[in-house]
Design an enzyme around this catalytic site. Sequence first.
Site, PDB file in Angstrom:
ATOM      1  N   ASP A  10       0.848  -1.190   0.000  1.00  0.00           N
ATOM      2  CA  ASP A  10       0.000   0.000   0.000  1.00  0.00           C
ATOM      3  C   ASP A  10       0.889   1.246   0.000  1.00  0.00           C
ATOM      4  O   ASP A  10       2.103   1.153   0.246  1.00  0.00           O
ATOM      5  CB  ASP A  10      -0.890  -0.061   1.248  1.00  0.00           C
ATOM      6  CG  ASP A  10      -1.668   1.217   1.476  1.00  0.00           C
ATOM      7  OD1 ASP A  10      -2.377   1.653   0.555  1.00  0.00           O
ATOM      8  OD2 ASP A  10      -1.558   1.783   2.583  1.00  0.00           O
ATOM      9  N   ASP A  12      -0.297   5.150   1.063  1.00  0.00           N
ATOM     10  CA  ASP A  12      -0.538   6.086   2.163  1.00  0.00           C
ATOM     11  C   ASP A  12      -0.573   5.366   3.505  1.00  0.00           C
ATOM     12  O   ASP A  12      -1.368   4.453   3.724  1.00  0.00           O
ATOM     13  CB  ASP A  12      -1.858   6.832   1.948  1.00  0.00           C
ATOM     14  CG  ASP A  12      -1.811   7.752   0.743  1.00  0.00           C
ATOM     15  OD1 ASP A  12      -0.733   8.310   0.465  1.00  0.00           O
ATOM     16  OD2 ASP A  12      -2.849   7.925   0.073  1.00  0.00           O
ATOM     17  N   LYS A 159      -9.049  -4.427  -3.073  1.00  0.00           N
ATOM     18  CA  LYS A 159      -7.624  -4.624  -3.355  1.00  0.00           C
ATOM     19  C   LYS A 159      -7.269  -6.109  -3.468  1.00  0.00           C
ATOM     20  O   LYS A 159      -6.337  -6.480  -4.180  1.00  0.00           O
ATOM     21  CB  LYS A 159      -6.767  -3.976  -2.261  1.00  0.00           C
ATOM     22  CG  LYS A 159      -6.669  -2.468  -2.347  1.00  0.00           C
ATOM     23  CD  LYS A 159      -5.642  -1.980  -1.342  1.00  0.00           C
ATOM     24  CE  LYS A 159      -5.512  -0.487  -1.330  1.00  0.00           C
ATOM     25  NZ  LYS A 159      -4.502  -0.032  -0.353  1.00  0.00           N
TER      26      LYS A 159
END
Length: 233
Positions: A10, A12, A159
Amino acid sequence: MVKIEAVAVDVDGTITDGKRRVCHSALDALRKVEDAGIPVIIATGNISHFTYAVATLVGTTGGMICENGGVIYHDGYNDNRVIVLGDISKAQRAYDFLLEKFGDDIPFKIVEDSDARVSEICFYKNMDSDPLKELLEDFDVEVYDSGFALHLTDPEVDKGTGLVELAKLLDYNIENIMCIGDSENDIDFLRAGGFKVAVANACDELKEMADYVCEKKYGDGTAEAIEKFVFNE
């Protein structure tokens, strides 16, 4: 411990700090992974343009999962066009309802890059996600809180499904992918991977399902996990 043949990460809160500034430790670690011939996949709620810039600047080659799994991409595939997996019309119907309900007083401010989104609608995180989830409970839409924004997505994608589709496209063995994340929208992502890592600032649910919880936060945690499990240091 599985043999790690790819690392999916990922952005952020996972390779950045709490202010979205990239952590040098994570940058160095991801480049070390690539230099060792292990592809790095960028998996994020951000749009494809942003994700491509991140992949280019970091130097990753493993492909991209964007808009919380609504979009995937890899150079050389699909005529170098993104592959759209999510149906944005579901999010649009939910957003139209909010506009009709609140009018000019709508409490959810849409992000500036919304015109570039092709599978979801995204709001600034100016409040908790629970009120939004309650308002939209009758709509065919998923509300994700990334910690930095609130996302209205097609519930058929996330995701995790994006990782599965990208792995099929590129012939990756998904059981040999290490996934690293921090927030609610990473839960399905980690569930899909072979080895699950939560950085120290991760939400409780992610920590509970992780194979390893880092001692360090943010990008420093990502660097910690890479050194420990990819390079056994």
